[in-house]
Structure formats: C-alpha cells, structure tokens
Write a protein that holds these residues in place. Structure first.
Motif, PDB file in Angstrom:
ATOM      1  N   THR A 155       0.867  -1.307  -0.040  1.00  0.00           N
ATOM      2  CA  THR A 155       0.016  -0.080   0.079  1.00  0.00           C
ATOM      3  C   THR A 155       0.940   1.101  -0.055  1.00  0.00           C
ATOM      4  N   ILE A 156       0.648   2.096  -0.861  1.00  0.00           N
ATOM      5  CA  ILE A 156       1.307   3.302  -1.027  1.00  0.00           C
ATOM      6  C   ILE A 156       0.786   4.650  -0.297  1.00  0.00           C
ATOM      7  N   ALA A 157      -0.847   4.516  -0.613  1.00  0.00           N
ATOM      8  CA  ALA A 157      -1.634   5.582  -0.200  1.00  0.00           C
ATOM      9  C   ALA A 157      -2.947   5.178  -0.202  1.00  0.00           C
ATOM     10  N   THR A 158      -3.749   6.024   0.444  1.00  0.00           N
ATOM     11  CA  THR A 158      -5.055   5.818   0.492  1.00  0.00           C
ATOM     12  C   THR A 158      -5.930   7.252   0.122  1.00  0.00           C
ATOM     13  N   ALA A 159      -6.971   7.081  -0.103  1.00  0.00           N
ATOM     14  CA  ALA A 159      -7.690   8.610  -0.585  1.00  0.00           C
ATOM     15  C   ALA A 159      -9.291   8.250  -0.168  1.00  0.00           C
ATOM     16  N   GLU A 160      -9.792   9.229   0.341  1.00  0.00           N
ATOM     17  CA  GLU A 160     -11.366   9.263   0.703  1.00  0.00           C
ATOM     18  C   GLU A 160     -12.041   9.741  -0.601  1.00  0.00           C
ATOM     19  N   ILE A 161     -13.102   8.915  -1.191  1.00  0.00           N
ATOM     20  CA  ILE A 161     -13.850   9.555  -2.194  1.00  0.00           C
ATOM     21  C   ILE A 161     -15.140  10.296  -1.669  1.00  0.00           C
ATOM     22  N   PRO A 162     -15.224  11.620  -1.953  1.00  0.00           N
ATOM     23  CA  PRO A 162     -16.647  12.404  -1.493  1.00  0.00           C
ATOM     24  C   PRO A 162     -17.817  11.667  -1.502  1.00  0.00           C
TER      25      PRO A 162
ATOM     26  N   ILE B 132      -4.749   1.178  -8.799  1.00  0.00           N
ATOM     27  CA  ILE B 132      -5.853   1.787  -7.818  1.00  0.00           C
ATOM     28  C   ILE B 132      -6.743   1.145  -7.797  1.00  0.00           C
ATOM     29  N   MET B 133      -7.014   0.625  -6.563  1.00  0.00           N
ATOM     30  CA  MET B 133      -7.993  -0.465  -5.939  1.00  0.00           C
ATOM     31  C   MET B 133      -9.338   0.380  -5.290  1.00  0.00           C
ATOM     32  N   LEU B 134     -10.421  -0.123  -5.514  1.00  0.00           N
ATOM     33  CA  LEU B 134     -11.593   0.278  -4.509  1.00  0.00           C
ATOM     34  C   LEU B 134     -12.147  -1.042  -3.888  1.00  0.00           C
ATOM     35  N   GLY B 135     -11.812  -1.250  -2.614  1.00  0.00           N
ATOM     36  CA  GLY B 135     -11.840  -2.396  -1.785  1.00  0.00           C
ATOM     37  C   GLY B 135     -11.342  -3.396  -2.435  1.00  0.00           C
ATOM     38  N   ARG B 136     -11.701  -4.471  -2.801  1.00  0.00           N
ATOM     39  CA  ARG B 136     -10.926  -5.841  -3.708  1.00  0.00           C
ATOM     40  C   ARG B 136     -10.958  -5.367  -5.018  1.00  0.00           C
ATOM     41  N   ASP B 137     -11.620  -4.578  -5.584  1.00  0.00           N
ATOM     42  CA  ASP B 137     -11.808  -4.309  -7.161  1.00  0.00           C
ATOM     43  C   ASP B 137     -10.507  -3.346  -7.712  1.00  0.00           C
ATOM     44  N   GLU B 138      -9.984  -3.773  -8.681  1.00  0.00           N
ATOM     45  CA  GLU B 138      -9.064  -3.011  -9.360  1.00  0.00           C
ATOM     46  C   GLU B 138      -9.624  -2.391 -10.547  1.00  0.00           C
ATOM     47  N   LEU B 139      -9.537  -0.734 -10.161  1.00  0.00           N
ATOM     48  CA  LEU B 139     -10.140   0.112 -10.892  1.00  0.00           C
ATOM     49  C   LEU B 139      -9.300   0.391 -12.269  1.00  0.00           C
ATOM     50  N   MET B 140      -8.019   0.424 -11.824  1.00  0.00           N
ATOM     51  CA  MET B 140      -7.076   0.335 -13.148  1.00  0.00           C
ATOM     52  C   MET B 140      -5.708   0.143 -12.725  1.00  0.00           C
ATOM     53  N   GLY B 141      -4.739  -0.105 -13.782  1.00  0.00           N
ATOM     54  CA  GLY B 141      -3.566  -0.502 -13.385  1.00  0.00           C
ATOM     55  C   GLY B 141      -2.531  -0.291 -14.335  1.00  0.00           C
ATOM     56  N   THR B 142      -1.201  -0.224 -14.222  1.00  0.00           N
ATOM     57  CA  THR B 142      -0.284  -0.019 -15.410  1.00  0.00           C
ATOM     58  C   THR B 142      -0.094  -1.071 -16.259  1.00  0.00           C
ATOM     59  N   ARG B 143      -0.374  -2.311 -15.933  1.00  0.00           N
ATOM     60  CA  ARG B 143      -0.046  -3.414 -16.682  1.00  0.00           C
ATOM     61  C   ARG B 143      -1.267  -3.453 -17.640  1.00  0.00           C
TER      62      ARG B 143
ATOM     63  N   ASP C 181      -4.127  23.098 -30.885  1.00  0.00           N
ATOM     64  CA  ASP C 181      -5.194  23.944 -30.234  1.00  0.00           C
ATOM     65  C   ASP C 181      -6.573  23.554 -29.788  1.00  0.00           C
ATOM     66  N   GLY C 182      -6.051  22.068 -29.447  1.00  0.00           N
ATOM     67  CA  GLY C 182      -7.362  21.311 -28.854  1.00  0.00           C
ATOM     68  C   GLY C 182      -7.476  21.785 -27.234  1.00  0.00           C
ATOM     69  N   GLU C 183      -8.487  21.535 -26.723  1.00  0.00           N
ATOM     70  CA  GLU C 183      -8.644  21.835 -25.252  1.00  0.00           C
ATOM     71  C   GLU C 183      -9.123  20.596 -24.556  1.00  0.00           C
ATOM     72  N   LEU C 184      -8.596  20.416 -23.372  1.00  0.00           N
ATOM     73  CA  LEU C 184      -9.057  19.275 -22.709  1.00  0.00           C
ATOM     74  C   LEU C 184      -9.438  19.791 -21.032  1.00  0.00           C
ATOM     75  N   VAL C 185     -10.658  19.402 -20.732  1.00  0.00           N
ATOM     76  CA  VAL C 185     -10.937  19.499 -19.343  1.00  0.00           C
ATOM     77  C   VAL C 185     -11.118  18.313 -18.740  1.00  0.00           C
ATOM     78  N   VAL C 186     -10.622  18.063 -17.607  1.00  0.00           N
ATOM     79  CA  VAL C 186     -10.610  16.660 -16.665  1.00  0.00           C
ATOM     80  C   VAL C 186     -11.431  16.966 -15.584  1.00  0.00           C
ATOM     81  N   ALA C 187     -12.465  16.402 -15.318  1.00  0.00           N
ATOM     82  CA  ALA C 187     -13.369  16.298 -13.866  1.00  0.00           C
ATOM     83  C   ALA C 187     -12.595  15.151 -13.028  1.00  0.00           C
ATOM     84  N   GLU C 188     -12.173  15.558 -11.970  1.00  0.00           N
ATOM     85  CA  GLU C 188     -11.422  14.472 -10.861  1.00  0.00           C
ATOM     86  C   GLU C 188     -12.403  14.816  -9.565  1.00  0.00           C
ATOM     87  N   ILE C 189     -12.671  13.931  -9.177  1.00  0.00           N
ATOM     88  CA  ILE C 189     -13.771  14.341  -7.954  1.00  0.00           C
ATOM     89  C   ILE C 189     -12.796  13.978  -6.594  1.00  0.00           C
TER      90      ILE C 189
END
Length: 226
Positions: A6-13, A29-40, A84-92
């Motif tokens: 475990t490297i770090a934890t974060a609370e989801i609002p 990145i894990m949510l409980g026992r579920d893998e949400l995403m990973g570098t592999r 000249d593109g534009e990106l907006v990222v919403a992260e909670i």
C-alpha cells in the motif's frame, strides 16, 4: 509471488476509499478488492480517447474527460487533439493529483503543465450541467471512465450519469456530431438501449486491455449526437 504494498489511500467524497498499491514494477488503484485501473492494463483506457477523437470532424476539439485516474485517457487525448485542442478533466478526488505528482510522477511527466489541459476538482456531471446552462462552452467529446462501467460503483451519485435523463444531459452538452464515449470492464446491453433512447447513434466496440490483442476484453460505447 510478489506482495502488494500500500502506497497511499484517499477518501472518495460521498463514497468509499481508494488505495494506491504497488506490485513489483506495477501500480494499481483499488476500490476495496476491485482493481479500477493499473499500469499493466492501460491500453483500453488509452483507446477510449484515441478511438473517440479519431471519429470527430472538429479540427481543434474541446474535450471533457470524466476521471483522471492514472492519466491514461488524458495523456492519450493530449496526443490526439492537436496544438489548439482543449481538454478539461473532472476529478472528484483531490488526492489523485497528489499521486500523479508523487508516486506516479514517472507516468505523469510534465503533462499536467500542458496549457491545453486543465484538471478541475469536481463532479463531471457538474461540468455537463455547466455546458447545458451556458456557463461554459459545449464539448466535441465527453469521455467517461469514472466507474468500472455504466453504474455508480465508485460513488452512488455517479449512477445518475448513466440514466436516460443523465445521458440526455450529456447529449445536450455536446456540439452537433459530438461523441460521448464510455469505458466499461464488461458489456451491458441495457446501457446500449438507454443510449439509443437518449437520442444517440451508438457503436459498441470490444477492446483488449493490453496491446497486440492481449489481456481481458473491455467494452467502449461511442455514442454520437445526431
């Protein structure tokens, strides 16, 4: 077998806890026992941007990305939108950006400093609402990877995005010909129907999690605003 550290934890609002773990050279990145995403297995999340933006007619698209995560979709979109593109990222989850600048800096590089991109700490639904009420410009593409599929697994409030009403709002937030693209770990035929009922022309593609046709099969919806 290599242990997970475990490297770090974060609370989801309004939700549970995310955990960043390392497994050898890989990060997950894990949510409980579920893998949400990973570098592999990042390829399909990159394809969420690559395939959607390839379908756009707009030369310099304005793109909304729901969820930063490990930045796979964001970085792929940066490479695809042009000068000249534009990106907006919403992260909670604010801690996600701390991870991007800390233990995941080797992935992030200097991409968060790119003037074409902006990360906003908010619910992606709020930015969709802003585009509908004229607070901000509409988008040429909306790329959603805020859950493991079209239901609120990360936080209950996300479920509203995938309802027929939520999808209709997303369509209204798009310019004509714009595309709503949604990533999922599994197919969902009912969601396909909801997209069509909300007024989209829908294409469903199966994309492998890793390049060269390797890894699990993931689903991406490409829904065009008529």
């Amino acid at each position: 077998m290599l242990p997970r550290e475990t490297i770090a934890t974060a609370e989801i609002p309004g939700g549970d806890t995310l955990t960043l773990v390392s497994h050898g050279r890989d990060f997950i990145i894990m949510l409980g026992r579920d893998e949400l995403m990973g570098t592999r297995m990042q390829f399909s999340e990159e394809q969420l941007a690559v395939l959607a933006l390839a379908e756009l007619d707009a030369k310099d698209p304005r793109v909304l990305i729901g969820g930063y995560g490990m930045g796979f979709t964001y970085r792929a979109a940066l490479a695809a939108v042009g000068e000249d593109g534009e990106l907006v990222v919403a992260e909670i989850v604010p801690d996600i950006l701390d991870w991007a600048k800390g233990p995941l800096q080797h992935l992030t590089g200097n991409t968060l400093d790119d003037p074409r991109g902006e990360v906003v700490i908010c619910d992606v639904a709020a930015l969709i609402d802003d585009a509908n009420d004229g607070t901000c410009e509409k988008f040429d593409a909306i790329l959603l990877d805020v859950d493991n599929g079209p239901d609120g697994i990360v936080r209950d409030q996300n479920s509203r995005i995938y309802t027929r009403t939520g999808l209709a709002k997303a369509r209204e937030a798009l310019n004509p010909g714009g595309i709503l693209s949604v990533w999922s770990a599994a197919p969902d035929h009912k969601f396909t129907k909801r997209l069509k009922d909300a007024g989209f022309d829908v294409e469903v593609r199966e994309v492998r999690a890793r390049p060269y046709n390797k890894g699990p099969r993931h689903t991406i919806w490409f829904a065009r605003n008529r």
